[in-house]
Enzyme design. Structure first.
Site, PDB file in Angstrom:
ATOM      1  N   ASP A 122       5.186   7.810   2.808  1.00  0.00           N
ATOM      2  CA  ASP A 122       5.732   7.063   3.927  1.00  0.00           C
ATOM      3  C   ASP A 122       5.291   5.611   3.741  1.00  0.00           C
ATOM      4  O   ASP A 122       4.508   5.290   2.848  1.00  0.00           O
ATOM      5  CB  ASP A 122       5.216   7.650   5.245  1.00  0.00           C
TER       6      ASP A 122
ATOM      7  N   HIS B  57       2.722   5.305  12.901  1.00  0.00           N
ATOM      8  CA  HIS B  57       3.116   3.905  12.748  1.00  0.00           C
ATOM      9  C   HIS B  57       2.065   2.980  13.367  1.00  0.00           C
ATOM     10  O   HIS B  57       1.902   1.837  12.922  1.00  0.00           O
ATOM     11  CB  HIS B  57       4.461   3.634  13.438  1.00  0.00           C
TER      12      HIS B  57
END
Length: 254
Positions: free
Chosen positions: A147, A74
């Protein structure tokens, strides 16, 4: 599975098939079923079977494994230094179990695997990982979902629009995109198809898989009726299952 179906959800981005084989990894942590490949594989298999029996689509994530990284994709580049042999004896075992159980989709990780790849790049945009390993070696013909493309593990490598074209050419069928980037990505994909960067055959493969999923899950069936949420949401049987899971978790954590 029954509760989500009653609410109109047809695809769940679960289960997490990652093995938590690095205790310093905080991005996967207790999202994983554990550190033992066989146990994680069995829980993954049972979750796929259970949700599929209720008509809910399932997604294994984060291929080919995010539990052995120190970094969080992330916020930064993330690295898995496993060799192919190490992946086969560990991280891939739950994914194989979930695929054999009939999962509908697999989500790719923005993880780099320098001991497998010829060029360091996130697995999501790597043909070697997405197509050669997942499609060809493991024989998976369901949906491949990325993702989120706005994560730093991807945007530090390439702009979102460019990376989206790379992901499609690597083998992805669906892109996980924040709404604010949607038009830029659409324009980039359209241009890539028009100039031949993305071939018609590559596009058709994804369209076929998406349509097959929609047909299987009644999205084109006007007579399909969802279960009544009041019959399943928070029912006694489901609450009993929750208590069993909590009790099991407490025992295993001890």
């Amino acid at each position: 599975g029954a509760e989500l179906i009653s609410l109109g959800v047809n695809l769940d981005l679960a289960p997490v098939a990652d093995i938590w084989n690095n205790p310093d990894n905080e991005v996967i942590s207790d999202r994983s079923f554990g550190s033992d490949p066989q146990m994680v594989a069995e829980f993954t298999r049972q979750m796929v079977i259970g949700m599929s029996e209720q008509g809910l689509g399932t997604t294994l994530k984060h291929f080919p494994g995010h539990g052995n990284t120190f970094e969080d994709s992330h916020t930064a580049f993330a690295y898995n230094y496993s060799t192919l042999e190490q992946l086969q004896s560990s991280e891939l075992i739950p994914f194989i179990a979930g695929i054999e159980a009939g999962c509908d989709a697999v989500m790719t990780a923005h993880v780099m695997l320098p001991n497998i790849q010829e060029e360091e790049k996130p697995a999501t945009v790597c043909y070697t990982i997405t197509t050669e390993l997942l499609r060809e070696s493991l024989g998976f013909d369901g949906l491949i979902i990325t993702d989120s493309m706005h994560m730093k593990g991807m945007t530090n490598y390439a702009p979102i629009a460019d990376a989206s074209v790379m992901a499609i050419n690597a083998g992805a069928d669906l892109l996980l995109i924040d709404e604010e980037y949607a038009y830029d990505v659409y324009d980039a994909l359209l241009l890539a198809v028009k100039d031949g960067t993305i071939t018609g055959d590559r596009l058709d493969e994804s369209v076929r898989r998406i349509l097959e999923f929609k047909i299987e899950h009644h999205l084109f069936d006007p007579d399909y009726v969802l279960p009544d949420p009041s019959d399943v949401l928070g029912c006694a049987e489901h609450l009993a299952i929750v208590e069993q899971i909590i009790s099991f978790s407490e025992i295993t954590n001890e």
